[in-house]
Every structure is written in C-alpha cells, then in structure tokens.
Design a protein around this motif. Structure first.
Motif, PDB file in Angstrom:
ATOM      1  N   LEU A 165       7.048  -1.039  -8.712  1.00 14.91           N
ATOM      2  CA  LEU A 165       6.301  -1.922  -9.601  1.00 14.91           C
ATOM      3  C   LEU A 165       4.953  -2.305  -8.994  1.00 14.91           C
ATOM      4  CD1 LEU A 165       9.129  -4.331 -10.836  1.00 14.91           C
ATOM      5  CD2 LEU A 165       7.798  -2.780 -12.270  1.00 14.91           C
ATOM      6  N   ALA A 166       4.959  -2.574  -7.694  1.00 10.96           N
ATOM      7  CA  ALA A 166       3.726  -2.983  -7.019  1.00 10.96           C
ATOM      8  C   ALA A 166       2.670  -1.896  -7.089  1.00 10.96           C
ATOM      9  CB  ALA A 166       4.017  -3.343  -5.560  1.00 10.96           C
ATOM     10  N   ARG A 167       3.112  -0.629  -7.074  1.00 13.01           N
ATOM     11  CA  ARG A 167       2.150   0.488  -7.091  1.00 13.01           C
ATOM     12  C   ARG A 167       1.863   1.004  -8.497  1.00 13.01           C
ATOM     13  NH1 ARG A 167       4.547   3.944  -1.964  1.00 13.01           N
ATOM     14  NH2 ARG A 167       5.043   2.104  -0.715  1.00 13.01           N
ATOM     15  N   GLY A 168       2.441   0.378  -9.491  1.00 15.25           N
ATOM     16  CA  GLY A 168       2.198   0.823 -10.855  1.00 15.25           C
ATOM     17  C   GLY A 168       2.947   2.075 -11.231  1.00 15.25           C
ATOM     18  N   LEU A 169       3.964   2.458 -10.445  1.00 13.07           N
ATOM     19  CA  LEU A 169       4.778   3.638 -10.756  1.00 13.07           C
ATOM     20  C   LEU A 169       5.914   3.290 -11.705  1.00 13.07           C
ATOM     21  CD1 LEU A 169       4.862   5.236  -7.191  1.00 13.07           C
ATOM     22  CD2 LEU A 169       3.520   5.979  -9.176  1.00 13.07           C
TER      23      LEU A 169
END
Length: 610
Positions: free
Chosen positions: A478-482
């Motif tokens: 989630l933090a990396r937008g994946l």
C-alpha cells in the motif's frame, strides 16, 4: 533601548542576549534587515530565527511589529524579552481594555522596541490605521508557511499580510519559517509579495534529534515503554489524530504514573490555556495532543516528540518533531506506524473536500511520509532530501543504528494479489487485509466458512509467513502504491502498477518485520539524564535547576525564561565563585547578570561549602 553610543549588531547580541557570536546566516540576515531590505528566512526550529528580527528591532528606529499566530504564546515571548531588558509588549484578545490602552499608548509614545500582534488583528483596517500613527521599524512575519494555501498550518488571515507592501513600502519585512519545501518557499514569496527579498535557506538538519519509527503493535504500551526508556520526568509531546485517542492515551499514561495532560480543540478554552501554561512552566509534563497544539512553542527542553498516528505529511512531521531539543541537547522523535494508519489516511484523502488536484496533492504528501516510514536507508537523508538538501547517512537514526534486513517479497506479493483477483473475478467479492490474510494462511474462521473461501485455489498458500509478516507485506504494498484501498471499509484492490508484479516484471524488496517483543517497544537505548555533563557536576546542576524553578515560580514565568539548561550546565561545569566568572557564559547578558548573577554565585558557593 537607549545606549550611550550607536551599538552594532554584535554589541546587541553580546550585551543584551548573552551570546558571543552569530550562527550561520544570522549576521547576514540582520545586516540585510537593518539596511532596510526584505528577507525570506528558512531556518530549522532552534536555529535562532527570533534573533534575526529582534536584533534589527534594537538597531532600527521605531517599533518592530511581529506577526505571531498563537495568542497563547505571545506572553512568554514578551516575558523572555523583558527578562533581558528589551521593551516588548503584545496586543491580543486576552487583554482587558485598560491593558490594551496602556500598550497602545506605549507604542504611540515610541516606548516599545517590539510589539506582537496576531494576523487576525493585523488584517483589520482599524489596527492598520492605529499602527500608521506610530513609527514602525520593521515587520517580522513568523511561521510564514501559514500563508501556503494547501499547507498543513494554513491561516487565511496570513493572505492579507501582502497588503503591508502597499501600505508601508519603505518598511523592511522579514518572513520566517522552520519548514518549507521549494513549492511552499515560492508560495511564501509570491503571496507576501516579497519578490525583491533576499533569501536565506539554512540547513534543515537537526543532528541532535534521533528519528525512530517502529511498527505499531499495541501503541499505548509501546509508547509507555518508550517514555520509561527515556527516563522519568522528561518533558515530551505526544501527537494523535483524534480527540478520543488523545483522551484515552492521556488516561492510560496517567494510570501508569506519567504526568500526562490532554490537549485538543474540544476542551474548554480556559482548561487548554491552563494546560499549556503548566507545560511551559513545569519540568515534568507530557502533553498528549492533536496538531492544534504546539505551533511556535518556545520551550527549549522538550526531550521527545512522539506520534501514535501517522502524520499526513513530512512538512507536518518535521514541524512537530522540531519542537524537541530546541536547546540543542539530544532528543528523540518517535513514531509508531502500522497498516491501519495507511488505510485510514487513504480513506480520508478519498473522502476529503476539494477537487481531484487537491486530492492528488494530499496523496503526494502521504506518499512521501510513507516513503520515510518504509525506507531501508538513513531516515535523515530521506527527510532532508524531501526539502531539497543532500546529506550523508547520519549514524543517529534507527535505520543507521540497527539497519533493517531486506528480503525479496515478490512471491508473497504475487500470492496476495492473486487472491484479490480470484475473489473479484470468481466471487465478485472484495475484502480487507484481515480476511485475505486468513485465506492465505488457511485459517478457518466463521467468515471464511460463511463465504466458502476454503475452496479458493490460493487457500493456505501463505502459511510460510506469520500474520504479522503478512500485515507488513500489505502495508508495504500500500505504501508503494502497488495496492489500493477502496470504499468505507478499506477493501483491497489492485492498482495500475500491480500487473507488473503479477507478471514478474517487477521485484518487490521489503523490510523484515521485527518479531513482537518488549525490547522493541522503546526503539532505542536509554540516554543519560544529563548528556555531556560530568557526573561530578550533576548534583550542582540539579541545585541550579531547583534555584531556577524557585525564581520562575516567584515571577510567574516559565523556567527557561530565567535560564536555559545549557546555561546552567556551563555554570555547573565551570563553578564560578565571583560575578566576573559569569562573563562569557552563554545566555547571560547584562540584564540577567545584574538580576541573577548573585543568585547563581550563591548556589555555586553554597554547594561548594556543602
């Protein structure tokens, strides 16, 4: 302030404020403003911004008008100036009519060196007309980032300050802030119409602050362990997002022997004022607060700032953590951060008012904050890079001190994404992280049975990881937008970049999740109670602190207005027995030497006698 001959900037610095020399760009900023030029100053908290306008105020003819956003702090700022012999006052709504009239008369008579006003007051035509009847030496606009419309501390009344350029074109202006990206820096310049100003950008590094970020497990217990590890009686600020969390956290800490007080906008104004007064005047108070607390706080001996909820932006995080260690002594910025924080912040952005461009700005701020939390490299390098400042690994953050292990999380990421895809395509279902982790670990629950998830092809294929490790996988994706979260309940969905991972075209390195244990709660070793102080001098230092507390109580001012810890530490180390021995001690100017010199010597000689 009258003198027998025209003083210089260095004369004022030494004689009035008790400092031997200027630091960094201070001298150049003072020269610029004294000469009548405008200046935009970006300088970290504790870097000495106030001197950049206080010294010119004592060198230029007239009264300096200081725009300060917090009424509650004006009293302490003025008290600190009065303590060194500077003629200062404020005008705000806390005063009765008689007191306001006294201050207004002093201003019109030219009997003030500095006058503090709130931006709300200065935006009124009546106040501007009143100021026009006196002689203004300069305008100082403190906390200038408040003018940034999409910033974390936006104050609409700051926008009206652009009118100062038209009304008083010959009066120099100095805008100061402790935090600003290049974009905010440009916005300050444009909105305050300071295109001709000289710009001074100091290093944003606060080397005395140790940055620590821990995985959130039981945040209140982790927080308590951290506070106990830092030493009993330390002054600190704890930030939380909601009023409910503030109150429950304060209650928990109080029940466990911590002198914790809640502070948020829902409390009675009188109680908030008393709470802030206690924090400023007492030595062992811990404030649990929403971000409504702290802007412009001058208390120098805050030893830690803790966050038990994820800040919305690096600007906000930097501003809040910068309230620790203003005296230059070792301090800690501690943050507990977990999966629920990411889900909550994403949902708040989705539901926020404003257009799509505004939501994109909020998302960009959050992405930068998440990158700081998840970095496997130096926290300080990451933080300073955000403000456009290159640096080297600091050796004094948790990542430098205990480098995290990195592992290849590509296959677990693919397993998780495959489960999301199968649920959507085969069942037309969406779930949050908890249910998907149960499926991956093959954990039979009433919900997995209800939905028949035991028959999914991905059932039980993730038993090699613990629930905690899987939550770390979800959080980092989630933090990396994946991955994305959608809807009110934060259900997981694929992002535009998820197919790159599913196809094997992108690897996903991840931080290892530390096992839950008590030793991880504090996130660092306990510091010495008095850093850089010889153990033989610790007793005298405490005797000096007790004397200072008595003086402060008698005068009704915070202890740091009498003297800061750095001054008392130097006195304890040098043990002067005559007034001449106080010459050159940091923070002791003429006025304080006259007022407190004999008292300091009395404590030293009395201690020596014992």
């Amino acid at each position: 302030m009258e003198t027998s001959s025209a003083p210089t900037a260095i004369d004022i610095l030494q004689r009035v404020f008790g400092y031997d020399s200027f630091r960094g760009d201070q001298a150049a900023i003072v020269d610029r403003v004294v000469a009548g030029g405008d200046a935009v100053v970006l300088m970290p908290t504790g870097g000495g911004k106030s001197l950049c306008y206080q010294v010119p105020a004592l060198l230029r003819e007239g009264t300096a008008i200081v725009v300060s956003p917090l009424i509650a702090l004006m009293q302490d700022q003025v008290d600190a100036l009065l303590a060194v012999g500077v003629r200062a006052a404020f005008l705000n709504s806390s005063q009765d009519a008689a007191e306001r009239e006294r201050v207004e008369r002093a201003y019109l008579d030219g009997a003030l060196d500095l006058l503090y006003v709130a931006p709300e007051r200065l935006s009124s035509e009546q106040t501007k007309r009143f100021l026009g009847n006196g002689h203004i030496s300069l305008f100082a606009i403190d906390e200038a980032h408040c003018v940034a419309q999409w910033g974390h501390d936006f104050r609409p009344d700051y926008l009206a300050l652009s009118e100062l350029a038209d009304r008083w074109p010959d009066v120099p202006r100095i805008a100061l802030t402790a935090t600003a990206t290049e974009a905010t820096h440009r916005e300050i310049t444009t909105r305050l119409r300071m295109e001709n100003a000289e710009h001074f950008v100091a290093s944003f590094d606060r080397p005395n602050i140790q940055y620590r970020i821990v995985n959130k497990n039981e945040p209140r217990k982790q927080l308590l362990e951290f506070i106990r590890a830092e030493g009993a009686g330390q002054v600190g600020i704890i930030y939380a997002l909601s009023r409910k969390t503030v109150e429950k956290t304060a209650e928990f800490l109080q029940a466990n022997g911590v002198n914790a007080l809640p502070y948020h906008a829902g409390l009675d104004a009188g109680l908030r004022q008393r709470t802030q007064a206690r924090f400023l005047r007492e030595d062992n108070v811990v404030i649990v607060a929403t971000i409504a607390f702290g802007m412009g706080i001058d208390k120098p001996d805050v030893r830690f700032v803790a966050h038990i909820d994820l800040p919305k932006s690096i600007e906000g995080y930097y501003q809040e953590t910068g309230r620790a260690g203003r005296d230059g002594e070792p301090s800690v910025a501690w943050l507990a951060y977990g999966l629920a924080d990411v889900v909550q912040q994403r949902r708040m952005i989705d539901e926020s008012p404003g257009d799509m461009a505004h939501r994109r700005r909020l998302s960009a701020h959050l992405d930068a904050m998440l990158a700081l939390c998840e970095t496997v490299e130096c926290r300080r390098v990451n933080l300073l890079t955000y403000f456009g400042q290159p640096s080297q690994p600091c050796g004094n953050c948790d990542v430098c001190l205990t480098p995290p292990q990195v592992w290849d999380g590509t296959v677990p990421a693919q397993k998780l994404m495959s489960t999301i895809v199968r649920l959507q395509r085969e069942r037309n279902q969406s779930f949050g992280a908890g249910q998907i982790i149960d499926i991956l670990r093959g954990k039979t629950t009433p919900r997995t049975t209800q939905w028949g998830h035991e028959t999914l092809a991905t059932w039980g294929i993730g038993q090699d990881l613990s629930e905690q490790q899987w939550r770390g996988v979800v959080r980092q994706l989630l933090a990396r937008g994946l991955l994305l979260t959608t809807g009110e309940y934060g259900t997981l969905a694929l992002s535009q970049t998820s197919p790159e991972v599913l196809s094997g075209g992108r690897t996903v390195p991840m931080r290892s999740e530390p096992e839950r244990s008590k030793s991880r709660g504090g996130g660092g070793a306990r510091r010495a109670a008095h850093p850089e102080l010889d153990p033989r001098d610790a007793g005298l230092f405490e005797a000096l602190r007790a004397w200072r507390a008595a003086e402060a109580t008698e005068q009704g001012v915070p202890a740091y207005i009498v003297f800061g810890d750095a001054t008392l530490r130097q006195v304890a180390a040098e043990r002067p027995t005559e007034l001449s021995g106080l010459d050159g001690v940091t923070g002791i100017g003429e006025k304080k030497l006259e007022k407190y010199g004999a008292g300091l010597i009395g404590v030293v000689t009395g201690y020596e006698g014992e």
